[in-house]
Write a protein that holds these residues in place. Structure first.
Motif, mmCIF file in Angstrom:
data_model
loop_
_atom_site.group_PDB
_atom_site.id
_atom_site.type_symbol
_atom_site.label_atom_id
_atom_site.label_comp_id
_atom_site.label_asym_id
_atom_site.label_seq_id
_atom_site.Cartn_x
_atom_site.Cartn_y
_atom_site.Cartn_z
ATOM 1 N N ILE A 347 -6.878 -25.017 -5.318
ATOM 2 C CA ILE A 347 -7.799 -23.877 -5.147
ATOM 3 C C ILE A 347 -7.236 -22.660 -5.869
ATOM 4 N N GLU A 348 -8.109 -21.670 -6.087
ATOM 5 C CA GLU A 348 -7.617 -20.416 -6.670
ATOM 6 C C GLU A 348 -8.449 -19.255 -6.143
ATOM 7 N N PHE A 349 -7.861 -18.069 -6.175
ATOM 8 C CA PHE A 349 -8.570 -16.849 -5.814
ATOM 9 C C PHE A 349 -8.837 -16.095 -7.107
ATOM 10 N N ALA A 350 -10.105 -15.726 -7.345
ATOM 11 C CA ALA A 350 -10.420 -14.961 -8.552
ATOM 12 C C ALA A 350 -11.685 -14.168 -8.304
ATOM 13 N N GLU A 351 -11.725 -12.947 -8.800
ATOM 14 C CA GLU A 351 -12.895 -12.066 -8.678
ATOM 15 C C GLU A 351 -13.398 -12.012 -7.234
ATOM 16 N N ASN A 352 -12.486 -11.849 -6.326
ATOM 17 C CA ASN A 352 -12.820 -11.768 -4.905
ATOM 18 C C ASN A 352 -13.554 -13.007 -4.370
ATOM 19 N N ARG A 353 -13.274 -14.133 -4.988
ATOM 20 C CA ARG A 353 -13.879 -15.386 -4.518
ATOM 21 C C ARG A 353 -12.781 -16.426 -4.340
ATOM 22 N N LEU A 354 -13.071 -17.393 -3.494
ATOM 23 C CA LEU A 354 -12.179 -18.547 -3.341
ATOM 24 C C LEU A 354 -12.916 -19.739 -3.930
ATOM 25 N N ARG A 355 -12.244 -20.449 -4.834
ATOM 26 C CA ARG A 355 -12.950 -21.588 -5.441
ATOM 27 C C ARG A 355 -11.985 -22.730 -5.758
ATOM 28 N N LEU A 356 -12.558 -23.883 -6.027
ATOM 29 C CA LEU A 356 -11.749 -25.037 -6.412
ATOM 30 C C LEU A 356 -11.320 -24.885 -7.864
ATOM 31 N N THR A 357 -10.154 -25.433 -8.212
ATOM 32 C CA THR A 357 -9.745 -25.522 -9.615
ATOM 33 C C THR A 357 -10.323 -26.832 -10.171
ATOM 34 N N GLY A 358 -10.115 -27.071 -11.460
ATOM 35 C CA GLY A 358 -10.557 -28.348 -12.046
ATOM 36 C C GLY A 358 -9.944 -29.514 -11.280
ATOM 37 N N LYS A 359 -8.632 -29.398 -10.969
ATOM 38 C CA LYS A 359 -7.960 -30.466 -10.218
ATOM 39 C C LYS A 359 -8.547 -30.552 -8.798
ATOM 40 N N GLY A 360 -8.907 -29.395 -8.246
ATOM 41 C CA GLY A 360 -9.487 -29.349 -6.901
ATOM 42 C C GLY A 360 -10.790 -30.129 -6.826
ATOM 43 N N PHE A 361 -11.577 -30.094 -7.920
ATOM 44 C CA PHE A 361 -12.833 -30.860 -7.912
ATOM 45 C C PHE A 361 -12.552 -32.361 -7.840
#
Ligand code: SF4
Length: 372
Positions: A347-361
């Motif tokens: 996962i990563e935090f960016a632009e005030n969002r939490l999202r999956l990384t490519g590996k996370g998908f």
């Protein structure tokens, strides 16, 4: 926020070997007529009258409906709901079940998005899956849709089929991309217990799909698809700019979707999910008896679903929105899990969002488990 309406049309010409959806073999138009009458009754007796901006005919094979049957269902929806003039109206179709005449008629009734199961462009693989159509039928269906002026076309492909090699999958992707659909759903094959395919695997007639190979197929798909001006917006969904499925997006952002028909699931937009009787004949009887076929209801954990459904989207979840809805920061509530998943590169935090990384998908189930 407007709601969505889902209609389940449970009829297919025959049953595919991997399918565990609620479907019945299409026998004659009379049986479909009585189902359509039940559907219309269920819709007209629905207790709420909401604004909707997406309508989705799924199945099954909704393109087995005659234009008259489709019109009857749409009339009931318009009577009950306030349908936005620019609503997205999707119909799932199977290759080789549509003609120029039916496509024209569906379009004149308001259908403006077509979604169909191509699954593979290899006739041997299609046969193995028990699909009734050929790769040539898929190409012809796209041509018919374009001739009938459908400007929003989606189709599904499945990766990780028994005996499918990475090269086979690459050929499938190339064929799909050549046809330039506005939207593509690319799934990894799931084996469902009670299907003929599961039995073929148990008895050794088909090999068990290889998980590592499936992961390589997923990675190849990500590489190829971005080169062709498609954007991934969800784990399995890709589109040309501005062609995200508005209806399916409602499931990931927890908007209300009201389902009608056997096995249809609903979410009330607040806390309740409920589902209809799965069996077609029992569904019709229940509607005749009491105008409702709801057999299952649960209160969901909205907070946890907000996270793991939102993380299916490439944009992830908005941290401020989470705090506003649930009164706590996601980083405080899940500190240890988030640290662990971040250090694993999932996962990563960016632009005030939490999202999956490519590996996370690739390892999304591992991430979701932390929030369930
Ligand atoms: S066409 Fe679709 S819904 Fe019908 S049996 Fe095949 S996979 Fe299932």
């Amino acid at each position: 926020m407007s709601s969505g309406v889902y209609l389940h049309i449970p009829f297919c010409r025959s049953r595919c070997s991997y399918c565990d959806f609620a479907t019945d073999v299409y026998k004659n138009a009379g049986i479909v007529d009585s189902y359509v009458s039940a559907l219309a009754r269920e819709i007209e007796n629905f207790p709420l009258s909401k604004a909707v901006d997406t309508i989705y005919f799924g199945g099954g094979t909704p393109s087995l409906l005659s234009p008259v049957q489709l019109e009857k269902i749409l009339e009931s929806i318009h009577k009950k709901f306030s349908v936005a003039a620019d609503s997205e109206i999707t119909m799932e179709m199977n290759p080789a079940t549509v003609t120029p005449e039916t496509l024209k008629a569906y379009k004149s009734l308001g259908v403006n998005r077509a979604s169909f199961g191509a699954q593979t462009f290899d006739d041997t693989e299609l046969k193995r899956l028990g699909r009734r159509h050929t790769a040539a039928d898929v190409r012809e269906t796209i041509e018919l849709l374009r001739e009938a002026d459908y400007a929003n076309v989606s189709f599904d492909l499945i990766a990780g089929l028994p005996r499918q090699t990475l090269k086979d999958w690459e050929r499938n992707l190339d064929e799909a991309l050549k046809l330039q659909p506005e939207h593509l759903s690319l799934y990894l094959l799931e084996i469902h217990e009670a299907t003929p395919l599961a039995e073929q695997i148990r008895s050794g007639r088909q090999p068990l799909p290889d998980e590592e190979l499936a992961a390589a197929m997923y990675e190849l798909m990500l590489e190829k698809i971005v080169l062709e001006n498609y954007r991934q917006y969800e784990i399995s969904n890709f589109c040309q700019p501005n062609y995200e499925s508005k209806h399916n997006s409602k499931y990931w952002t927890l908007d209300a979707v009201f389902g009608f028909g056997c096995s249809a699931h609903s979410f009330d937009g607040a806390t309740a999910r409920y589902a209809n009787e799965r069996d077609t004949a029992k569904y019709v009887s229940l509607i005749k008896e009491k105008s409702s076929a709801v057999v299952y209801r649960e209160e969901i954990n909205v907070e946890s679903e907000f996270i793991f459904l939102g993380l299916r989207l490439t944009k992830g979840i908005d941290l401020d929105e989470y705090k506003k809805r649930f009164g706590i920061k996601v980083i405080e509530k899940y500190a240890a899990d988030l640290q662990r998943l971040e250090s694993l590169g999932l996962i990563e935090f960016a632009e005030n969002r939490l999202r999956l990384t490519g590996k996370g998908f690739l390892f999304s189930n591992e991430v979701f488990a932390a929030f369930v």
